[in-house]
Write an enzyme that holds these catalytic residues in place. Sequence first.
Site, PDB file in Angstrom:
ATOM      1  N   GLY A 124       0.792  -1.216   0.000  1.00  0.00           N
ATOM      2  CA  GLY A 124       0.000   0.000   0.000  1.00  0.00           C
ATOM      3  C   GLY A 124       0.827   1.270   0.000  1.00  0.00           C
ATOM      4  O   GLY A 124       1.432   1.618   1.012  1.00  0.00           O
ATOM      5  N   THR A 126      -0.292   4.007  -2.754  1.00  0.00           N
ATOM      6  CA  THR A 126      -1.190   4.971  -3.388  1.00  0.00           C
ATOM      7  C   THR A 126      -2.411   5.283  -2.532  1.00  0.00           C
ATOM      8  O   THR A 126      -2.964   4.410  -1.865  1.00  0.00           O
ATOM      9  CB  THR A 126      -1.653   4.432  -4.761  1.00  0.00           C
ATOM     10  OG1 THR A 126      -0.501   4.120  -5.545  1.00  0.00           O
ATOM     11  CG2 THR A 126      -2.495   5.449  -5.490  1.00  0.00           C
ATOM     12  N   THR A 159      -3.670  -3.893  -5.156  1.00  0.00           N
ATOM     13  CA  THR A 159      -3.817  -5.268  -5.628  1.00  0.00           C
ATOM     14  C   THR A 159      -3.885  -6.197  -4.418  1.00  0.00           C
ATOM     15  O   THR A 159      -3.051  -6.116  -3.515  1.00  0.00           O
ATOM     16  CB  THR A 159      -2.628  -5.648  -6.528  1.00  0.00           C
ATOM     17  OG1 THR A 159      -2.556  -4.706  -7.608  1.00  0.00           O
ATOM     18  CG2 THR A 159      -2.806  -7.044  -7.103  1.00  0.00           C
ATOM     19  N   GLY A 340     -10.499  -7.365 -36.976  1.00  0.00           N
ATOM     20  CA  GLY A 340     -11.694  -6.692 -37.482  1.00  0.00           C
ATOM     21  C   GLY A 340     -12.859  -6.816 -36.514  1.00  0.00           C
ATOM     22  O   GLY A 340     -12.693  -6.718 -35.297  1.00  0.00           O
ATOM     23  N   GLU A 364       2.212   1.365 -11.083  1.00  0.00           N
ATOM     24  CA  GLU A 364       3.612   1.477 -10.647  1.00  0.00           C
ATOM     25  C   GLU A 364       4.337   2.629 -11.348  1.00  0.00           C
ATOM     26  O   GLU A 364       5.497   2.522 -11.731  1.00  0.00           O
ATOM     27  CB  GLU A 364       4.356   0.151 -10.817  1.00  0.00           C
ATOM     28  CG  GLU A 364       3.776  -0.923  -9.907  1.00  0.00           C
ATOM     29  CD  GLU A 364       4.679  -2.107  -9.707  1.00  0.00           C
ATOM     30  OE1 GLU A 364       5.901  -1.930  -9.666  1.00  0.00           O
ATOM     31  OE2 GLU A 364       4.145  -3.222  -9.563  1.00  0.00           O
ATOM     32  N   THR A 366       2.945   6.130 -13.838  1.00  0.00           N
ATOM     33  CA  THR A 366       2.398   6.348 -15.180  1.00  0.00           C
ATOM     34  C   THR A 366       3.517   6.540 -16.205  1.00  0.00           C
ATOM     35  O   THR A 366       4.679   6.777 -15.852  1.00  0.00           O
ATOM     36  CB  THR A 366       1.505   7.603 -15.195  1.00  0.00           C
ATOM     37  OG1 THR A 366       2.332   8.746 -14.874  1.00  0.00           O
ATOM     38  CG2 THR A 366       0.363   7.491 -14.195  1.00  0.00           C
ATOM     39  N   SER A 367       3.151   6.479 -17.473  1.00  0.00           N
ATOM     40  CA  SER A 367       4.141   6.735 -18.529  1.00  0.00           C
ATOM     41  C   SER A 367       4.755   8.120 -18.371  1.00  0.00           C
ATOM     42  O   SER A 367       5.950   8.320 -18.632  1.00  0.00           O
ATOM     43  CB  SER A 367       3.479   6.607 -19.908  1.00  0.00           C
ATOM     44  OG  SER A 367       3.153   5.261 -20.183  1.00  0.00           O
TER      45      SER A 367
END
Length: 380
Positions: A124, A126, A159, A340, A364, A366-367
Site C-alpha cells: 500500500g 497509493t 492489488t 476486425g 507502478e 504512469t508513462s
Amino acid sequence: MNFQTQDLTQQVASAAREFALSHIAPHVMEWDEQQFFPKQTLQELGKLGLMGILVPEEFGGAGLSYFEYKVAIEEIAKVCGSVGLSVAAHNSLCTGHILYFGNEEQKKNWLPLLASGQWIGAWGLTEANTGSDAGNMRCTATKNQEGNWVLNGTKNWITHGISSDIAVVLCRTGEPRAKNNATAFVVPRDTPGFSAGKKENKLGMRASETAELIFDNCVIPDSNRLGEVGEGFKQAMKILDGGRISIAALSLGIAKGAYEAAKKYAQERQQFDKPIAQFQGIAFKLADMATEIEAADLLIQQACFKKEQHLPMTQEAAMAKYYASEVAVRVATDAVQIFGGYGYTKDFPVEKFYRDAKLCTIGEGTSEIQKLVIAREALR
C-alpha cells in the site's frame, strides 16, 4: 522448484507456460466476466515456486534471478494479464519489500508463508488524492505511550486489497512532503482496525483484485516496522525500480499474446482468395508489432542484467516499463484491428489483451512519471 540443468530460464518459462495453459487458460473469460480473483490458483503457483521466485531458498523461496522472474511473468501474462499482474505484485512489492528491507526475524516470520503461496501479499502506497504525489500521503502512523504504532487512513488501488493475508503499508510519520516523512509497516490481515474497502470495477485486469485498505486506529508493534523511521519513501522508490521490471514483463507478455493471436488469425483469415497476412497493410502491422516487442524485450533484459549485477538501474527500469507498456497498448490495438469485427467480440482473446494492456501504462508509475524519471537520470 529445483532446476539444475544449464538452461534455467527456459525451464522456468516452460513450467510457467504449461501451468498457464493447463490451469489458467480454460477459465480466463469466466474469471474476467465475474471479476473472480483465483486465489487458489496463486497458491498452486506457490507450489511451483513462482510466488517466491526471488526469495532465497533459506527463506523458502526459489532463489532465482530477475531473468527467471521476467520470463515467468511474461508466460503467464501471454495467457492472462490479471494473473500475471497478481503474481508480479505479490513477488516484487509485498514480498520484495520484506526481502530487501526486513531484518532476519521479519524475513523468517513472513517470507516462507509468502514464497510458498500460503499467504498472498499486498502493498500500500497509493491513496485517493496522492497518486504520483506520494510524499503528500494522508495515511499516518503515530506512536502511542506503549511504543506501538497507530495507523489511520486509507490506501487505494491496492492489488489484493481484500484477499491478502498480509500487507506492507507506507504511512506518513512526518510532515506532508517533508524529507524522510514516511515509514513502512507490515500489517497482518487479522490486525484489529485493519479492513478492506471498496472493490474497484475495472476496465481490464478484472480477475486481479483491486480494493481499498482501511486503517482505523489500527495498532501494530514496533517490531512490524521495516527499516528505520522515515526511510519508507526511499525504500518504496527502490522497490518500484524492481517493480517496473515486473510491469515491463507483464506488458511484454500481453503484447506477445496479442501478437501471436493476430499473426495466427492473419494466416488463417481469407479475403479475396488469400490470407490477409499476404496484404501489405496487415503484413506491415505484424512487422511493426514484432519489431517493437523485440526492442521491449531487450530493454527489459538490460534492466534485469543491471539489477542482477547490483548496478544503478533506475533509468533502465523506467525505460523498460515505459516502452514495454506503450508497446503493449499499440500491439493490442493493432491486434484488434487485424481481427476486425471479430476482434471486438469476446469470442476471441484480443479484446481482453486490449483492455488489460492499458493498466500497464498507469500502474507502478504512469508513462508520464517514467518520462520524468528517464529525463532526470539522463540529465544528471
